[in-house]
Design a protein around this motif. Structure first.
Motif, mmCIF file in Angstrom:
data_model
loop_
_atom_site.group_PDB
_atom_site.id
_atom_site.type_symbol
_atom_site.label_atom_id
_atom_site.label_comp_id
_atom_site.label_asym_id
_atom_site.label_seq_id
_atom_site.Cartn_x
_atom_site.Cartn_y
_atom_site.Cartn_z
ATOM 1 N N PRO A 350 0.298 -0.881 -0.064
ATOM 2 C CA PRO A 350 -0.053 0.355 -0.374
ATOM 3 C C PRO A 350 0.633 0.981 0.242
ATOM 4 O O PRO A 350 1.997 1.204 0.389
ATOM 5 N N GLN A 351 0.064 2.558 -0.633
ATOM 6 C CA GLN A 351 0.771 3.282 -0.726
ATOM 7 C C GLN A 351 0.516 4.717 0.052
ATOM 8 O O GLN A 351 -0.336 4.591 0.698
ATOM 9 N N PRO A 352 1.007 5.103 1.200
ATOM 10 C CA PRO A 352 0.677 6.567 2.335
ATOM 11 C C PRO A 352 0.352 7.307 1.093
ATOM 12 O O PRO A 352 0.013 7.307 0.289
ATOM 13 N N PRO A 353 -0.221 8.363 2.146
ATOM 14 C CA PRO A 353 -0.664 9.608 1.335
ATOM 15 C C PRO A 353 0.942 10.050 0.767
ATOM 16 O O PRO A 353 1.378 10.142 0.694
ATOM 17 N N SER A 354 -0.373 11.466 -0.851
ATOM 18 C CA SER A 354 1.266 11.753 -1.261
ATOM 19 C C SER A 354 2.399 12.694 -0.746
ATOM 20 O O SER A 354 1.787 13.487 0.820
ATOM 21 N N GLY A 355 3.707 12.646 -0.938
ATOM 22 C CA GLY A 355 4.552 13.056 -0.227
ATOM 23 C C GLY A 355 5.458 12.056 -0.173
ATOM 24 O O GLY A 355 6.010 11.966 -1.666
ATOM 25 N N ALA A 356 6.599 12.718 0.463
ATOM 26 C CA ALA A 356 8.009 11.812 -0.306
ATOM 27 C C ALA A 356 8.190 10.968 1.294
ATOM 28 O O ALA A 356 8.686 12.144 2.239
ATOM 29 N N LEU A 357 9.461 10.675 0.850
ATOM 30 C CA LEU A 357 10.537 9.688 2.329
ATOM 31 C C LEU A 357 10.875 10.618 2.718
ATOM 32 O O LEU A 357 12.011 11.576 2.463
ATOM 33 N N ALA A 358 10.765 10.639 3.992
ATOM 34 C CA ALA A 358 12.324 11.463 4.467
ATOM 35 C C ALA A 358 13.646 11.282 4.639
ATOM 36 O O ALA A 358 13.947 9.456 4.932
ATOM 37 N N PRO A 359 14.393 12.055 4.449
ATOM 38 C CA PRO A 359 16.079 11.277 4.269
ATOM 39 C C PRO A 359 16.231 11.476 5.489
ATOM 40 O O PRO A 359 16.227 11.690 6.788
ATOM 41 N N ALA A 360 17.617 10.414 5.484
ATOM 42 C CA ALA A 360 17.867 9.838 6.914
ATOM 43 C C ALA A 360 19.354 10.570 6.855
ATOM 44 O O ALA A 360 20.317 10.537 5.278
ATOM 45 N N PRO A 361 20.143 10.632 8.178
ATOM 46 C CA PRO A 361 22.010 10.731 8.030
ATOM 47 C C PRO A 361 22.895 9.619 7.271
ATOM 48 O O PRO A 361 22.043 8.500 7.118
ATOM 49 N N GLU A 362 24.023 10.922 7.105
ATOM 50 C CA GLU A 362 24.889 9.594 6.583
ATOM 51 C C GLU A 362 25.043 8.054 6.949
ATOM 52 O O GLU A 362 25.309 8.738 8.090
#
Length: 570
Positions: A350-362
């Motif tokens: 399933p897909q979440p609401p429209s948006g983007a994956l929050a990036p992670a630290p290096e």
């Protein structure tokens, strides 16, 4: 007599955000919370994550299905990342900021104190626990010199890794011999990626196949985890605008290059297969977008596992190695995929609401599986809502929001939503961009947002603050002829062309000598723009700058940012 004051109060409460005093709006935006980087405990009962709920970035823990968070840290400068031990369901390791440096601490999720693993000066990079949880590997970088350490969890003691510190171990996994290019291979099935699946790049000029650890550590960017048998450690270096992945034999401390390639390439997030015979990595070597490759550890043969026609932002492998979750960039937003290994059969997700994956630290993964491989956790950003932790459970068919960060004084629908634009680059190619506009009808001053990374259509308090102050904020994603994001000198002509393109397309904006707004890694871009064309911009302001830039005003708060932006834009 009371009717007039009451009516006035009702009208004030009903006024839209654009009509409220700017100071009130900035105070509300400063209070918006966020929750990121979820990490499940070994026994699957709790979830540790980072949150700004307590006033600054701190680690917290809550039940795995959601609940009220318990604060675990009280770091004055905040927490960067958090991880659970692979064996002890109560023990964690965290990267915190102290005196401007990244430091590694160990703690428990019962409120115990956070203790530093070593007092050596410098920035510390977290590698990971051995499979038995008894040792933790990390590196220290100070004044251009690097050192590698192991921390004995039971003895609470850190020891520098020198040849002979760890005795040679006999195991079933093959070591990495000198590199010999394999013969060409035919492409795999269509599901396995593009037509170059299985192809291995040639050796990289000037990068030896084997080197002393002291020659590699000065360029270290991140550490990967130790191998399942504890004999090797993965290390990512950055040099000449590209990356490489090395394996460190812990007994001899010799480094072996796992990613020979030609030209510049980005390699990130290396992870071992459960048997230690394969290293998975996210890279763009030999193609115009990131995908997931697999490196045979014994031969260093690299082949494509998954490289669709969209950029793969992140991936996560289950502990048993049977499931691969991938996050793909679809025109600025994120879509998820789930593959079964080794057949690469796609599974419904399933897909979440429209948006983007929050990036992670290096050095950290943006997604994390539970130990049993039945749950996937990640942080999710949206255009008009807070960044929060979401989870997916196999067989339940829906994404579940596990945290709900505060947004006092910022009602639903009051945040500015970006619009997508197509601009013309310096060589006539089309570039994608996002623009946030104020709701007022006045001619807004243009602010060029530079981040050094992909600009995504998600809520960013600093952008919202500038929009509230009457600026139109433009974020551009310049790309080269192969479609790769430009972040260095090559981005300058395209960013200038983007401003000219906006000027011709958007007559309702004041795009003459726009303001530069730099966030994080964008400080370098701001410096290059100002150096190449100082008269083309009214000035520059920076927040969380990765480097000091002459002439750029650094702002620590939203009111300071707006004040500096208005002064520069005069």
């Amino acid at each position: 007599m009371l009717q007039i004051p009451i009516c006035g109060l009702l009208l004030l409460l009903a006024a839209p955000a654009s009509e409220e005093p700017l100071s009130v709006r900035l105070r509300a935006l400063s209070a918006v919370g966020s929750a990121e980087l979820p990490r499940p405990s070994r026994d699957g009962s709790r979830l540790a994550y980072l949150t700004s709920l307590f006033g600054s970035w701190q680690a917290a823990v809550m039940p795995i299905d959601g609940g009220y968070p318990i604060e675990l840290t009280a770091e004055r400068e905040g927490v960067v990342s958090i991880r659970y031990s692979p064996t002890d369901p109560r023990q964690l390791a965290a990267v915190v900021r102290r005196d401007g440096r990244r430091r590694i601490v160990v703690l428990d999720d019962q409120g115990g104190p956070a203790e530093e693993v070593d007092r050596s000066p410098g920035d510390q990079l977290l590698g990971g626990f051995t499979r038995d949880g008894r040792r933790l590997f990390f590196a220290t970088v100070n004044e251009g010199k690097g050192r590698l350490f192991q921390f004995q969890v039971d003895g609470n003691k850190a020891t520098e890794l020198l040849p002979g510190t760890i005795p040679p171990a006999t195991g079933t996994f093959a070591s990495a011999p000198p590199y010999t290019p394999p013969p060409p291979r035919d492409a795999g099935s269509p599901d396995a990626g593009p037509a170059d699946a299985g192809r291995t790049s040639g050796s990289a000029p000037g990068r030896p196949a084997s080197a002393a650890l002291s020659e590699v550590l000065p360029d270290v960017q991140a550490l990967g985890p130790p191998s399942p048998d504890g004999r090797y450690l993965l290390l990512v270096t950055s040099k000449g605008g590209g990356n490489d992945v090395w394996s460190i034999e812990l007994s001899s401390t010799r480094a072996t290059l796992l990613t020979p390639h030609e030209g510049k390439a980005r390699f990130a997030d290396p992870r071992w297969s459960p048997d230690g015979k394969t290293v998975y990595v996210l890279d763009d070597a030999g193609r115009d977008r990131e995908g997931v490759d697999a490196i045979v550890f014994a031969t260093r043969e690299r082949k494509t596992i998954y490289a669709p026609n969209r950029r793969v932002e992140a991936y996560a492998l289950t502990e048993d190695g049977h499931r691969l979750a991938v996050a793909e960039d679809a025109s600025g937003e994120t879509v998820f995929g789930l593959l079964e290994l080794p057949g690469l059969r796609a599974q419904p997700l399933p897909q979440p609401p429209s948006g983007a994956l929050a990036p992670a630290p290096e050095g950290e993964s943006a997604m994390a599986w539970s130990t049993s491989g039945d749950r996937l956790f990640f942080a999710w950003s949206q255009a008009d809502d807070t960044t929060d932790v979401l989870g997916f459970r196999m067989g339940f068919g829906a994404m579940v929001r596990l945290t709900r960060s505060p947004r006092p004084g910022v009602p639903q629908g009051s945040l500015p939503r970006p619009s997508r634009m197509t601009l013309t680059g310096s060589d006539g190619k089309e570039m994608g961009a996002w623009i946030w506009r104020p709701s007022s009808g006045s001619r807004a001053k243009l602010a060029l947002l530079v981040t050094g990374e992909e600009v995504r259509p998600v809520f960013e308090p600093r952008v919202a603050a500038l929009v509230a102050a009457g600026f139109a904020v433009l974020g551009v994603n310049p790309r080269d002829g192969r479609g790769k994001l430009e972040t260095g000198e090559d981005a300058v002509p395209d960013l200038l062309a983007a401003v000219r393109s906006v000027r011709s397309q958007q007559g309702d904006l004041d795009a003459q000598r726009p303001l530069i707004v730099s966030l994080g890694k964008g400080a370098g871009q701001a410096a290059r723009l100002l150096k190449a064309h100082p008269d083309a911009f009214s000035g520059a302001v920076a927040v969380d700058a990765s480097e000091r830039v002459p002439g750029v005003v650094v702002s620590a708060s939203l009111p300071d940012l707006v004040k500096a932006a208005r002064e520069k834009a005069r």
